[in-house]
Design an enzyme around this catalytic site. Sequence first.
Site, short mmCIF file in Angstrom:
data_model
loop_
_atom_site.label_atom_id
_atom_site.label_comp_id
_atom_site.label_asym_id
_atom_site.label_seq_id
_atom_site.Cartn_x
_atom_site.Cartn_y
_atom_site.Cartn_z
N HIS A 124 39.69 38.01 46.30
CA HIS A 124 38.83 39.30 46.55
C HIS A 124 40.78 39.31 45.09
O HIS A 124 40.14 40.27 44.43
CB HIS A 124 38.92 40.61 47.37
CG HIS A 124 39.81 40.75 47.88
ND1 HIS A 124 40.28 40.46 49.17
CD2 HIS A 124 40.87 41.99 47.52
CE1 HIS A 124 40.85 40.91 49.94
NE2 HIS A 124 41.80 41.76 48.58
N SER A 234 46.96 41.51 51.00
CA SER A 234 45.86 41.02 50.66
C SER A 234 46.75 39.36 50.66
O SER A 234 46.66 39.41 49.57
CB SER A 234 44.90 41.04 49.70
OG SER A 234 44.06 42.75 50.10
#
Length: 550
Positions: A124, A234
């Site tokens: 992502h 992330s």
Amino acid sequence: MKGVPILIAVALLVTSTSYGQQPPTPPQNGQQPNGAPLSDSPIEPRPRDVPPGGRASTPAQNVVAVPVPVAPPRPNGPIQKSLVRITATEVAPDYRAPWNAGMLGRGVGAGFVIEGNRIMTNAHVVSNSRYLTVERDGDPNKYPAKVLFVAHDCDLALITVDSPNFYKNMLALKFGGIPELESTVSAYGYPIGGERMSVTTGIVSRIDFQLYTHSSIDQHLAIQISAQINPGNSGGPVMQNAKVVGVAFQGYSGDVAQGVAYMVPTPVINRFLKDVSDGRYDGYVDLGITYGKLQNPAQRKFLGLKDDDRGVLVETVVAAGPCAKILQPGDVLLSIDNHPIASDGNVELEGERVEMPEVVERKFKRDNVKFDIWRDKQSTSGSVQLDTVPPYLMQSHKYDVRPRYVLYGGLLFQPLSLDLLEAYQPTDLRLRHFFDFYVIDQIYREHPDVIVLTNILPDPINTYLAPYRGGIIDSINGKKIHTMDELSQTLAEPADRLVIDLIGDGPPLVLDPKQVEGARERIKMRYNVVREQNLQEQPTAKAPDLQTKI
């Protein structure tokens, strides 16, 4: 394994932040703001009864300086030589006006160097990206990067930098195993709140199957940790004893739960790396079945099973899945690859009790799996060659593709998907039923594409058609429509009129092809429609790879 969407937070920094300086902390306990003593020499005590500036009647005693404890070395080594900051410029598809390029956005994530001059991060972080840059510690340059492999089903990706100087003095990190419960781990990244590397520490709280929110359909092994994972973490490594034990990737938002974050564990990472070793990513395989526990004694007796707490009941078998050749609803699975299946669906694997799909999680496309089966109160067995189950893709998020659509007479037709539902937020229960039961009820066999009239671009030829918005196409001029290709071909065929029947009650939608043709250019000009249809989920155009730093 496929699942139902339950988790909604993903740790990717996508907003800008203003920064300010904090005032210096006043010295406390005789220390300067940096923690050092106010004087470099030992302080001699003054007798209690002597006024300031006076002389003591007895000689002062020497005070021995107490050595300051030295902080222990960093347990995970010089992580700055392995960690990178990734900035992605992305364009998300516009499902409400799919002929448009989409909305431009910018996100920041982390990554880390592994062997082979590759950088691991989350899928992502790089999804829908048009341009990637990578920064490393102590280097003011931004290096253009390119994507090597993306695994949307397990939220992992590999990127690389072509510049020959980038990997100089960089250290590739090694992978460890699954950390034990209550053991300490550290998460590294570039979260919101600053520009430099951040590290947070916590413990391993849980090891379990969890939904991976990037696809919103896949469930894999995940490890819950108490270390804070915020937007910008992330793709960063989670370390223990100088080895990577996971990749930070998602967590609950603060209004749902506190201190609940997850990392992708090394079994999932190792499977991804092995899958791409042949130069392509095939993805996770799936059995294509649903099953239920068999813990009720009366039910077990009815099925003729022994009272040994073994077996799960097959509830549905997806016709497009690999198990359709040997399994049927009502079968009882007793073992998988010689691992006995408990009545709660768990098996013992490498000394641990895990859910049955974990056996399949570690396999690849075209691998075989063997079952011991109880059917009609008799024992049998069989094996299947594992593969993906394409119908599940309709219920997952899609990235790096252009939405499919057909625009005809100002009517926008699109195939039902998770991204479409999130874009339009429909309240029609029929649409929800077709989406939720698309695989379980095998709707895909009759409707490979569930074609929806999603929007109407107002024009005199479609003024009174608003009540049909949100309807599902069944047939046109008596011809059943199963796919977007069939829709496009049927609309292009010569006809005096087009009678479009929708699923459910109500009169058909009728159009005059001559009026539609007359309004074609007018509608395109009024709404800036570049293309009237796109029938293939073509990969979005990427900019040429750049090999120089900026």
